[in-house]
Design a protein around this motif. Structure first.
Motif, PDB file in Angstrom:
ATOM      1  N   GLN A   1       0.868  -1.315  -0.082  1.00  0.00           N
ATOM      2  CA  GLN A   1      -0.019  -0.022  -0.044  1.00  0.00           C
ATOM      3  C   GLN A   1       0.841   1.245  -0.049  1.00  0.00           C
ATOM      4  O   GLN A   1       1.781   1.383   0.697  1.00  0.00           O
TER       5      GLN A   1
ATOM      6  N   SER B   1      -3.840   7.592  -6.157  1.00  0.00           N
ATOM      7  CA  SER B   1      -3.848   6.303  -5.955  1.00  0.00           C
ATOM      8  C   SER B   1      -2.926   5.492  -6.508  1.00  0.00           C
ATOM      9  O   SER B   1      -2.827   5.449  -7.845  1.00  0.00           O
TER      10      SER B   1
ATOM     11  N   THR C   1      -2.633   2.392  -4.693  1.00  0.00           N
ATOM     12  CA  THR C   1      -3.077   1.323  -3.915  1.00  0.00           C
ATOM     13  C   THR C   1      -3.688   0.288  -4.546  1.00  0.00           C
ATOM     14  O   THR C   1      -4.835   0.541  -5.032  1.00  0.00           O
TER      15      THR C   1
ATOM     16  N   LEU D   1      -6.567  -2.285  -5.061  1.00  0.00           N
ATOM     17  CA  LEU D   1      -8.160  -2.430  -4.420  1.00  0.00           C
ATOM     18  C   LEU D   1      -8.023  -3.738  -3.474  1.00  0.00           C
ATOM     19  O   LEU D   1      -8.706  -4.033  -2.715  1.00  0.00           O
TER      20      LEU D   1
ATOM     21  N   SER E   1      -6.587  -5.458   4.266  1.00  0.00           N
ATOM     22  CA  SER E   1      -6.957  -4.214   5.186  1.00  0.00           C
ATOM     23  C   SER E   1      -6.351  -4.648   6.423  1.00  0.00           C
ATOM     24  O   SER E   1      -6.139  -5.354   7.206  1.00  0.00           O
TER      25      SER E   1
ATOM     26  N   ARG F   1      -8.348   5.713   4.820  1.00  0.00           N
ATOM     27  CA  ARG F   1      -8.453   5.290   3.316  1.00  0.00           C
ATOM     28  C   ARG F   1      -9.955   5.199   2.721  1.00  0.00           C
ATOM     29  O   ARG F   1     -10.932   4.840   3.320  1.00  0.00           O
TER      30      ARG F   1
ATOM     31  N   ARG G   1     -12.325   4.835  -0.651  1.00  0.00           N
ATOM     32  CA  ARG G   1     -12.633   4.458  -2.063  1.00  0.00           C
ATOM     33  C   ARG G   1     -13.567   5.194  -2.777  1.00  0.00           C
ATOM     34  O   ARG G   1     -14.810   5.358  -2.638  1.00  0.00           O
TER      35      ARG G   1
ATOM     36  N   TRP H   1     -13.044   3.176 -10.023  1.00  0.00           N
ATOM     37  CA  TRP H   1     -12.826   3.156  -8.629  1.00  0.00           C
ATOM     38  C   TRP H   1     -11.239   3.224  -8.239  1.00  0.00           C
ATOM     39  O   TRP H   1     -10.384   2.657  -8.894  1.00  0.00           O
ATOM     40  N   GLN H   2     -10.878   3.913  -7.177  1.00  0.00           N
ATOM     41  CA  GLN H   2      -9.705   3.943  -6.841  1.00  0.00           C
ATOM     42  C   GLN H   2      -9.645   4.140  -5.081  1.00  0.00           C
ATOM     43  O   GLN H   2     -10.491   4.394  -4.713  1.00  0.00           O
ATOM     44  N   SER H   3      -8.604   3.344  -4.632  1.00  0.00           N
ATOM     45  CA  SER H   3      -8.411   3.419  -3.220  1.00  0.00           C
ATOM     46  C   SER H   3      -7.337   4.532  -2.778  1.00  0.00           C
ATOM     47  O   SER H   3      -6.068   3.915  -3.165  1.00  0.00           O
TER      48      SER H   3
ATOM     49  N   SER I   1     -16.357   3.686   0.477  1.00  0.00           N
ATOM     50  CA  SER I   1     -15.834   3.433   1.701  1.00  0.00           C
ATOM     51  C   SER I   1     -15.048   4.567   2.251  1.00  0.00           C
ATOM     52  O   SER I   1     -14.119   5.225   1.460  1.00  0.00           O
TER      53      SER I   1
END
Length: 189
Positions: free
Chosen positions: A2, A20, A22, A24, A28, A96, A98, A131-133, A182
């Motif tokens: 990460q 990002s 990171t 997905l 966690s 974090r 998303r 989508w990106q984290s 999230s």
């Protein structure tokens, strides 16, 4: 692994834009997460000072959508939404999120009080179409008051965080659209 990339922005001192890197599927180390219930969020736009921007928070299948229209009319130029939180964040070092969006720059903001107005700590991120984290370390959040950096405000103290918010004020007038699936607190390594 990460990681988050820091990009130095050209216009303002000490402003970083997070992008990002990171995956997905990263494991966690989440301590807890913020419930993404739309009714808990309060919209606060530049209309408080005569501006014309509009925003709303709506529930989606994926979480929340922060959407609206940004306007520079009548001296405005920001739209925001925030909610109160009650979490024990003493063991947290980062947040974090998303997200996916429209390519605009957004701010994730924290407040260390329950007041309507005052200092917020912000980190800026760019919301891409997919989508990106994004991992935002607490030490990267900068204190601001109405968009101006506050040099003597001190660091963000995770155990004092009372509000979380989203803000857009990146310049171009027109529609904006940010999906948030999230928002979770990450434990200290």
């Amino acid at each position: 692994a990460q990681t988050s990339a820091l990009t130095r922005a050209g216009r303002r001192p000490f402003e970083f834009i997070f992008t990002s890197t990171t995956p997905l599927s990263a494991p966690s180390n989440s301590v807890s997460a913020v419930a993404l219930d739309a009714p808990s969020w309060q919209v606060i736009n530049d209309t408080v000072m005569g501006g014309l921007s509009r925003a709303q928070i709506v529930a989606t299948q994926d979480g929340l959508r922060f959407q609206g229209v940004l306007s520079r009319g009548n001296g405005g130029g920001f739209a925001s939404a925030r909610r109160a939180i009650e979490c024990d964040l003493r063991e947290s070092s980062a947040v974090r999120i998303r997200v996916r969006g429209d390519g605009r720059h957004y701010q994730l903001r924290f407040r260390m009080d329950d007041n309507f107005d005052g200092i917020s700590w912000r980190a800026i991120f760019k919301a891409e179409a997919s989508w990106q984290s994004i991992v935002l370390p607490f030490e990267a959040f900068q204190p601001v008051f109405r968009g101006t950096l506050v040099a003597d405000a001190g660091d963000l103290e995770p155990d004092r965080i009372r509000q979380v918010g989203l803000l857009v004020s990146d310049g171009p007038e027109g529609a904006f659209d940010l999906d948030l699936s999230s928002l979770e607190w990450l434990a200290r390594p």
